[in-house]
Design a protein around this motif. Sequence first.
Motif, PDB file in Angstrom:
ATOM      1  N   GLY A  61       6.771   4.080   0.575  1.00  0.00           N
ATOM      2  CA  GLY A  61       6.113   3.026  -0.194  1.00  0.00           C
ATOM      3  C   GLY A  61       6.425   3.080  -1.676  1.00  0.00           C
ATOM      4  O   GLY A  61       6.635   2.049  -2.316  1.00  0.00           O
ATOM      5  N   ARG A  62       6.474   4.273  -2.230  1.00  0.00           N
ATOM      6  CA  ARG A  62       6.766   4.418  -3.671  1.00  0.00           C
ATOM      7  C   ARG A  62       8.200   3.970  -3.977  1.00  0.00           C
ATOM      8  O   ARG A  62       8.444   3.346  -5.003  1.00  0.00           O
ATOM      9  CB  ARG A  62       6.547   5.849  -4.123  1.00  0.00           C
ATOM     10  CG  ARG A  62       5.109   6.289  -3.984  1.00  0.00           C
ATOM     11  CD  ARG A  62       4.568   6.883  -5.249  1.00  0.00           C
ATOM     12  NE  ARG A  62       3.177   7.276  -5.046  1.00  0.00           N
ATOM     13  CZ  ARG A  62       2.134   6.534  -5.404  1.00  0.00           C
ATOM     14  NH1 ARG A  62       2.315   5.390  -5.989  1.00  0.00           N
ATOM     15  NH2 ARG A  62       0.898   6.943  -5.178  1.00  0.00           N
TER      16      ARG A  62
ATOM     17  N   ASP B 166       0.453   4.305  -0.565  1.00  0.00           N
ATOM     18  CA  ASP B 166      -0.029   5.565   0.004  1.00  0.00           C
ATOM     19  C   ASP B 166      -0.019   5.567   1.536  1.00  0.00           C
ATOM     20  O   ASP B 166       0.062   6.627   2.146  1.00  0.00           O
ATOM     21  CB  ASP B 166      -1.443   5.855  -0.502  1.00  0.00           C
ATOM     22  CG  ASP B 166      -1.476   6.067  -2.015  1.00  0.00           C
ATOM     23  OD1 ASP B 166      -0.512   6.646  -2.552  1.00  0.00           O
ATOM     24  OD2 ASP B 166      -2.451   5.626  -2.660  1.00  0.00           O
ATOM     25  N   ARG B 167      -0.085   4.413   2.142  1.00  0.00           N
ATOM     26  CA  ARG B 167      -0.108   4.328   3.605  1.00  0.00           C
ATOM     27  C   ARG B 167       1.259   4.054   4.196  1.00  0.00           C
ATOM     28  O   ARG B 167       1.463   4.265   5.391  1.00  0.00           O
ATOM     29  CB  ARG B 167      -1.082   3.242   4.043  1.00  0.00           C
ATOM     30  CG  ARG B 167      -2.529   3.628   3.780  1.00  0.00           C
ATOM     31  CD  ARG B 167      -3.522   2.651   4.345  1.00  0.00           C
ATOM     32  NE  ARG B 167      -3.312   2.469   5.775  1.00  0.00           N
ATOM     33  CZ  ARG B 167      -3.518   1.318   6.408  1.00  0.00           C
ATOM     34  NH1 ARG B 167      -3.926   0.267   5.746  1.00  0.00           N
ATOM     35  NH2 ARG B 167      -3.319   1.224   7.698  1.00  0.00           N
ATOM     36  N   MET B 168       2.176   3.576   3.394  1.00  0.00           N
ATOM     37  CA  MET B 168       3.487   3.194   3.923  1.00  0.00           C
ATOM     38  C   MET B 168       4.513   4.290   3.643  1.00  0.00           C
ATOM     39  O   MET B 168       4.653   4.724   2.501  1.00  0.00           O
ATOM     40  CB  MET B 168       3.937   1.891   3.260  1.00  0.00           C
ATOM     41  CG  MET B 168       5.246   1.391   3.754  1.00  0.00           C
ATOM     42  SD  MET B 168       5.647  -0.153   2.937  1.00  0.00           S
ATOM     43  CE  MET B 168       7.154  -0.536   3.771  1.00  0.00           C
ATOM     44  N   PRO B 169       5.224   4.726   4.674  1.00  0.00           N
ATOM     45  CA  PRO B 169       6.305   5.680   4.404  1.00  0.00           C
ATOM     46  C   PRO B 169       7.308   5.042   3.435  1.00  0.00           C
ATOM     47  O   PRO B 169       7.641   3.866   3.562  1.00  0.00           O
ATOM     48  CB  PRO B 169       6.949   5.896   5.774  1.00  0.00           C
ATOM     49  CG  PRO B 169       5.924   5.444   6.767  1.00  0.00           C
ATOM     50  CD  PRO B 169       5.101   4.396   6.083  1.00  0.00           C
TER      51      PRO B 169
ATOM     52  N   ASP C 154       0.869  -1.178   0.000  1.00  0.00           N
ATOM     53  CA  ASP C 154       0.000   0.000   0.000  1.00  0.00           C
ATOM     54  C   ASP C 154       0.909   1.233   0.000  1.00  0.00           C
ATOM     55  O   ASP C 154       1.323   1.711   1.059  1.00  0.00           O
ATOM     56  CB  ASP C 154      -0.915  -0.021   1.216  1.00  0.00           C
ATOM     57  CG  ASP C 154      -1.956   1.084   1.178  1.00  0.00           C
ATOM     58  OD1 ASP C 154      -1.829   2.019   0.355  1.00  0.00           O
ATOM     59  OD2 ASP C 154      -2.909   1.013   1.972  1.00  0.00           O
TER      60      ASP C 154
END
Length: 130
Positions: free
Chosen positions: A80-81, A75-78, A73
């Motif tokens: 993440g991208r 958008d929820r995980m620092p 996820d």
Amino acid sequence: MYATRSVHSAQSAYRENAVATASPARLLVMLVERLVLDGERALAAQQSGDWPAAHQHLLHAQDIVVELESSLDVDRMPAGRQLLSLYQYLRGCLVEANVKRDPAKSEEALGLARQLCDTWREAAMAAAIQ
């Protein structure tokens, strides 16, 4: 012969139980540990010229990375991208190692997989302590 089947059956039951009762963090670690194992087996098969075995291990490793990508996820995980980009790069290395029969690419992918495994193990241990 019966003993061999019985042992295999017991091992299978143990593995299924371990997966069924594992925490999400432990499942993630188990997944990346299998990714490392597939990478090791693929590289060994390439080095010995067993291309069909290398192909199968590399395909399985790719499947694992696809699963890691799909469960992320972003958008929820620092970061993440950035992690998604790393997974995509790793998958590309595995594909290239397979298509080009390139042990050097397998080694690169294996190194990345080992680093990911170490990182996820540390994160899981830190989460368990809290």
